[in-house]
Design an enzyme around this catalytic site. Sequence first.
Site, PDB file in Angstrom:
ATOM      1  N   ASP A  12       1.085  -1.417  -0.155  1.00 32.02           N
ATOM      2  CA  ASP A  12       0.031   0.066  -0.094  1.00 32.02           C
ATOM      3  C   ASP A  12       1.006   1.292   0.063  1.00 32.02           C
ATOM      4  O   ASP A  12       1.669   1.497   0.507  1.00 32.02           O
ATOM      5  CB  ASP A  12      -0.858  -0.194   1.105  1.00 32.02           C
ATOM      6  CG  ASP A  12      -2.145   0.520   1.019  1.00 32.02           C
ATOM      7  OD1 ASP A  12      -2.124   1.277  -0.016  1.00 32.02           O
ATOM      8  OD2 ASP A  12      -3.070   1.615   2.456  1.00 32.02           O
ATOM      9  N   HIS A  29       2.144   3.834  -8.766  1.00 29.55           N
ATOM     10  CA  HIS A  29       1.759   1.920  -9.514  1.00 29.55           C
ATOM     11  C   HIS A  29       3.018   2.047  -9.905  1.00 29.55           C
ATOM     12  O   HIS A  29       3.653   0.797  -9.512  1.00 29.55           O
ATOM     13  CB  HIS A  29       0.690   1.994  -9.784  1.00 29.55           C
ATOM     14  CG  HIS A  29      -0.963   2.426  -9.369  1.00 29.55           C
ATOM     15  ND1 HIS A  29      -0.797   2.227  -8.173  1.00 29.55           N
ATOM     16  CD2 HIS A  29      -1.617   3.181  -9.504  1.00 29.55           C
ATOM     17  CE1 HIS A  29      -1.825   2.648  -7.765  1.00 29.55           C
ATOM     18  NE2 HIS A  29      -2.467   3.094  -8.611  1.00 29.55           N
ATOM     19  N   LEU A 122      10.454 -20.311  -5.593  1.00 29.58           N
ATOM     20  CA  LEU A 122       9.584 -19.254  -4.921  1.00 29.58           C
ATOM     21  C   LEU A 122       8.166 -19.386  -5.284  1.00 29.58           C
ATOM     22  O   LEU A 122       7.983 -19.563  -6.539  1.00 29.58           O
ATOM     23  CB  LEU A 122      10.723 -18.645  -4.707  1.00 29.58           C
ATOM     24  CG  LEU A 122       8.998 -17.030  -4.238  1.00 29.58           C
ATOM     25  CD1 LEU A 122       8.791 -17.024  -2.702  1.00 29.58           C
ATOM     26  CD2 LEU A 122      10.166 -15.703  -5.008  1.00 29.58           C
TER      27      LEU A 122
HETATM   28  C1  IPE Z   1      -5.837  -2.726   0.312  1.00 30.03           C
HETATM   29  O1  IPE Z   1      -4.368  -1.187  -0.496  1.00 30.03           O
HETATM   30  C2  IPE Z   1      -5.618  -3.385  -1.794  1.00 30.03           C
HETATM   31  C3  IPE Z   1      -3.788  -3.623  -2.104  1.00 30.03           C
HETATM   32  C4  IPE Z   1      -2.940  -2.744  -1.094  1.00 30.03           C
HETATM   33  C5  IPE Z   1      -4.139  -4.287  -3.171  1.00 30.03           C
HETATM   34  P1  IPE Z   1      -6.028  -0.110  -0.634  1.00 30.03           P
HETATM   35  O2  IPE Z   1      -5.341   1.166  -0.395  1.00 30.03           O
HETATM   36  O3  IPE Z   1      -7.525  -0.491  -1.282  1.00 30.03           O
HETATM   37  O4  IPE Z   1      -6.790  -0.213   0.650  1.00 30.03           O
HETATM   38  P2  IPE Z   1      -8.216   0.797   1.665  1.00 30.03           P
HETATM   39  O5  IPE Z   1      -8.968   1.048   0.619  1.00 30.03           O
HETATM   40  O6  IPE Z   1      -7.118   1.652   1.841  1.00 30.03           O
HETATM   41  O7  IPE Z   1      -8.500  -0.105   3.019  1.00 30.03           O
HETATM   42  C1  IPE Z   2      -1.513   0.488  -3.505  1.00 29.58           C
HETATM   43  O1  IPE Z   2      -1.453   1.467  -3.372  1.00 29.58           O
HETATM   44  C2  IPE Z   2      -1.712  -0.675  -4.731  1.00 29.58           C
HETATM   45  C3  IPE Z   2      -3.454  -1.062  -4.877  1.00 29.58           C
HETATM   46  C4  IPE Z   2      -4.868  -1.056  -4.110  1.00 29.58           C
HETATM   47  C5  IPE Z   2      -3.021  -1.052  -6.578  1.00 29.58           C
HETATM   48  P1  IPE Z   2      -2.705   2.417  -3.364  1.00 29.58           P
HETATM   49  O2  IPE Z   2      -2.606   2.381  -4.379  1.00 29.58           O
HETATM   50  O3  IPE Z   2      -3.549   2.260  -2.355  1.00 29.58           O
HETATM   51  O4  IPE Z   2      -1.832   3.941  -2.341  1.00 29.58           O
HETATM   52  P2  IPE Z   2      -2.762   4.915  -1.651  1.00 29.58           P
HETATM   53  O5  IPE Z   2      -3.107   3.881  -0.389  1.00 29.58           O
HETATM   54  O6  IPE Z   2      -3.354   5.217  -2.630  1.00 29.58           O
HETATM   55  O7  IPE Z   2      -1.105   5.681  -1.718  1.00 29.58           O
HETATM   56 MG    MG Z   3      -4.036   2.204  -0.349  1.00 29.10          MG
END
Ligand code: IPE
Ligand code: IPE
Ligand code: MG
Length: 224
Positions: A12, A29, A122
């Site tokens: 995240d 990303h 892995l």
């Molecule tokens: C969790 O992150 C999902 C992934 C890392 C793929 P999110 O950014 O979607 O989670 P929330 O919405 O903040 O809980």
């Molecule tokens: C996690 O990073 C990756 C995915 C959910 C695909 P985020 O896109 O949720 O990044 P933040 O939390 O908005 O910074």
């Molecule tokens: Mg996020």
Amino acid sequence: MNHIKHVAIIMDGNGRWGIKHKNSRNLGHKEGIRTVEKIIKSSIKNKIKYLTLYAFSTENWKRPKKEINFLFNLLENFLLTKISQFNKQSIKLKVIGKKNFSKKINLLLKKSEKMTLKNKKLQINLALNYGSKSELVHSFNMIKKNKKTINEKNISNYLFTQNIPDPDILIRTGNTQRLSNFLLWQLAYTEIFFEKKLWPDFNENDYNLILNKFKKIKRNYGNI
Ligand code: IPE
Ligand code: IPE
Ligand code: MG
């Protein structure tokens, strides 16, 4: 010293990193992919057998279409450029989550899984369109359909993670302390590490610090 077999990661913080450094969530990303590569390498070095990466949740469909398209293009490029290298390194790829993407992506995922099926070094479980609650509902429905008993073994056996030991370690980067519908059943006794750094800033050193910390934890499982 605890042995590490399975590490699960909620990757995240890409969006925030992208806004902060490049004024674009999507470029965050893109940067996140570099961390994925580093962590795969480091997992092999550390002789970890299973690495589960949360890449796209069932809830992530709520995001703008432009971001979703960007993510799946990234995934496509990543697999197209990396899968044969993974295969050479004896990495096995398994998708956990429902494969209901475009025809092109579904085919690529199936091909990548098939190509690497017998690899042993892995196993990367890529959680894509993954949601733990729907995974559990699916498992209960399969038990009902097959007229099996509801017990812990049968519930586990109908999850996407069948035959995979539960994670020893869960890492969530991005300075948020929640599970976001990830592996709710499988994490029952997992050691959880919440990391302040955003995913693109997370590095091999941060990873090793967590692995070393884990090795020294006394895991009780209810005992003393
Ligand atoms: C969790 O992150 C999902 C992934 C890392 C793929 P999110 O950014 O979607 O989670 P929330 O919405 O903040 O809980
Ligand atoms: C996690 O990073 C990756 C995915 C959910 C695909 P985020 O896109 O949720 O990044 P933040 O939390 O908005 O910074
Ligand atoms: Mg996020």
